[in-house]
Design an enzyme around this catalytic site. Structure first.
Site, PDB file in Angstrom:
ATOM      1  CE  LYS A  79      -3.769   2.081   2.533  1.00 29.07           C
ATOM      2  NZ  LYS A  79      -4.753   1.898   3.577  1.00 29.07           N
ATOM      3  CB  SER A 154      -8.149   3.837   2.551  1.00 29.14           C
ATOM      4  OG  SER A 154      -7.185   3.184   3.400  1.00 29.14           O
ATOM      5  CB  SER A 178      -8.516   1.068   5.406  1.00 26.76           C
ATOM      6  OG  SER A 178      -9.138   2.226   5.260  1.00 26.76           O
TER       7      SER A 178
HETATM    8  N1  GLN Z   1     -13.359   4.740   6.244  1.00 20.33           N
HETATM    9  C1  GLN Z   1     -12.729   4.823   7.138  1.00 20.33           C
HETATM   10  C2  GLN Z   1     -12.077   6.633   7.007  1.00 20.33           C
HETATM   11  O1  GLN Z   1     -12.385   7.046   6.130  1.00 20.33           O
HETATM   12  C3  GLN Z   1     -11.464   4.111   7.579  1.00 20.33           C
HETATM   13  C4  GLN Z   1     -10.350   4.334   6.661  1.00 20.33           C
HETATM   14  C5  GLN Z   1      -9.105   3.395   7.048  1.00 20.33           C
HETATM   15  O2  GLN Z   1      -9.502   2.551   7.624  1.00 20.33           O
HETATM   16  N2  GLN Z   1      -8.016   3.907   6.549  1.00 20.33           N
HETATM   17  O3  GLN Z   1     -11.557   6.996   8.037  1.00 20.33           O
END
Ligand code: GLN
Length: 490
Positions: A79, A154, A178
């Site tokens: 990532k 994400s 994410s």
């Molecule tokens: N969807 C959540 C956010 O936007 C989690 C994102 C994540 O786990 N990085 O913060």
């Protein structure tokens, strides 16, 4: 033999150590596949052909000397928020578009020590803020099961790359879902470890009290193999837990007879899509068929989790992202004076969702509001953690959905940030409580989109959730199905 790219780590590793295939051959075949298919799903932001081939050659030499481990010669995708020395790390943002880290994140260094091959850096929502990968400055990734749908986020590039066989496995990060949610939407396995289990050194910080790095893989065993490489104390991360890491393969293959599985009633209420509900309930029956004992539990503060998370995460983000001011890192947009330079850089460097979060977080932390928002949210966080503590007195693991719906269409989420925040309902409590959870494929929707089962454990309970996920996976074949779009594409 299956085509090389279709193999899992567990299948490929013995072939490499018996010298039936070479790491260079495997890496070349994956690079070839990335060149042919990446454009259609936009999983990779950066492909490191030369670096990958050089690492493959090193792996080959190690295999020749008999110094190989299970990850030697295994091509992986990282990532794009994990620092890779000399390899561009964008965090999905214009502000870091040309950032070349001078060091490796601990997890990347550990993978390299094991002889793994880093193919490149994969797409993500900018600064990991989002649930669809549409907030990436490099365009959205597309779901290999249906390219009109989101991958989730994400870590969407990670999940899409694994699902489309553009890498053997990947590392993602999970602040509020994410790893698990894109794994669920793309039909692969994703593990969010206990907070502190995996070093965050070299991870671009989003919300430091919630962020955790973990594997996204084709099968549970592969996730365990990656954990064996990345878990453990690191003195470069002050929140890394001084708890020895077990061998995560050890519990795999153990049966789950008599294992108490808690079913949180708050996770099966209103708003749960019918196909998801059916798939997850069938999964519970499968676990029962394997001898697990189901117990109903309650996590009464679940309804406050989204509100608490969307105060805490933006607050921490607003502070973490203060460092991107055009001075030390990345983009600098000139201005008439210093303040204008800051403002220009941040306005042009950050996308709309990141700006929204910085404003929300700064507001929540501002004088006079701290008690009403951040302190209150922290108190709710404690209540959520206690809910889990009480639940784990009655059961060894919890089973639940990952996301309320299968992958939505592209465009549906970005149009409505609040709906996007609400879709995190089943994943964010885990981060607030700091506990581990895994997503494992458990079915398909009527439209043939994958659905994941979430298995949650107490702190440092990775061995038992992997055991349960592995038992479930071995009793089903959802993880073996491949997206139609990938069939016949070599
Ligand atoms: N969807 C959540 C956010 O936007 C989690 C994102 C994540 O786990 N990085 O913060």
């Amino acid at each position: 033999m299956k085509e090389l790219h279709r193999l899992s780590i567990s299948e490929l590793s013995p072939l490499l150590s018996q010298r039936q295939v070479s790491p260079v051959e495997v890496t070349e075949s994956l690079l070839h596949r990335i060149a042919a298919l990446n454009e259609e799903i936009n999983a990779y932001i950066t492909v490191d052909e030369a670096g990958a081939l050089a690492q493959a050659k090193l792996a080959e030499a190690r295999l020749g000397k008999g110094e190989a481990g299970p990850l030697t010669g295994i091509p992986l995708a990282i990532k794009d928020l994990l620092a890779t020395c000399g390899l561009r790390t964008t965090c999905g943002s214009r502000i870091l578009e040309n950032y070349l880290p001078p060091y490796d994140a601990t997890v990347c260094a550990r993978l390299r020590e094991e002889g793994a091959v880093i193919l490149g850096k994969v797409n993500m929502d900018e600064f990991a803020m989002g649930s669809s990968t549409e907030n990436s400055a490099f365009g959205p990734s597309r779901n290999p099961w249906n390219r009109e749908c989101i991958t989730g986020g994400s870590s969407g590039g990670s999940a899409a790359a694994v699902a489309a066989d553009l890498c053997l496995a990947s590392l993602g990060s999970d602040t509020g879902g994410s790893i698990r949610q894109p794994a669920s939407h793309c039909g692969v396995v994703g593990l969010k470890p206990t907070y502190g289990r995996v070093s965050r050194y070299g991870l671009v910080a989003y919300a430091s009290s919630l962020d955790q790095i973990g594997p996204i893989a084709k099968e549970v065993r592969d996730a365990a193999l990656l954990m064996n490489a990345i878990a453990g104390y690191d003195n470069k991360d002050s929140t890394s837990a001084p708890v020895p890491a077990p061998d995560y393969l050890e519990t795999l293959g153990r049966d789950i007879k008599g294992l108490k599985v808690g079913v949180p009633k708050e996770y099966f209420g209103q708003g749960l899509n019918a196909d998801v509900e059916t798939a997850v309930k069938n999964a519970l029956l499968t676990l029962e068929g394997l001898g697990a004992e189901m117990v109903e539990v309650s996590l009464p503060h679940t309804e406050y989790a989204v509100a608490a998370y969307y105060v805490i995460a933006p607050a921490e983000a607003s502070s973490n992202l203060a460092r991107y001011d055009g001075v030390k890192y990345g983009l600098r947009v000139p201005g008439a004076n210093l303040l204008e330079m800051y403002a220009n850089t941040r306005t042009q460097g950050f996308g709309p969702e990141v700006r929204r979060r910085v404003m929300l977080g700064t507001y929540a932390l501002s004088a006079g509001y701290y008690d009403a928002y951040y302190r209150k949210a922290s108190q709710v966080r404690t209540l959520i953690r206690r809910d889990f503590e009480a639940a784990f007195e009655k059961c060894a693991v919890l089973a639940a959905p990952v996301a309320p719906t299968p992958a939505p269409r592209l465009g549906e989420m970005v149009a409505d940030p609040l709906t996007m925040y609400l879709s995190d309902i089943f994943t964010i409590s885990v981060n607030l409580a700091g506990i581990p959870a895994v997503s494992v494929p458990c079915g398909f929707s009527r439209e043939d989109l994958p659905i994941g089962l979430q298995i949650l454990g107490p702190p440092f309970g990775e061995p038992v959730i992997l055991q349960a996920a592995h038992a479930f996976e071995q009793a089903t074949d959802f993880h073996r199905r491949k997206p139609q779009w990938c069939e016949g594409k070599s």
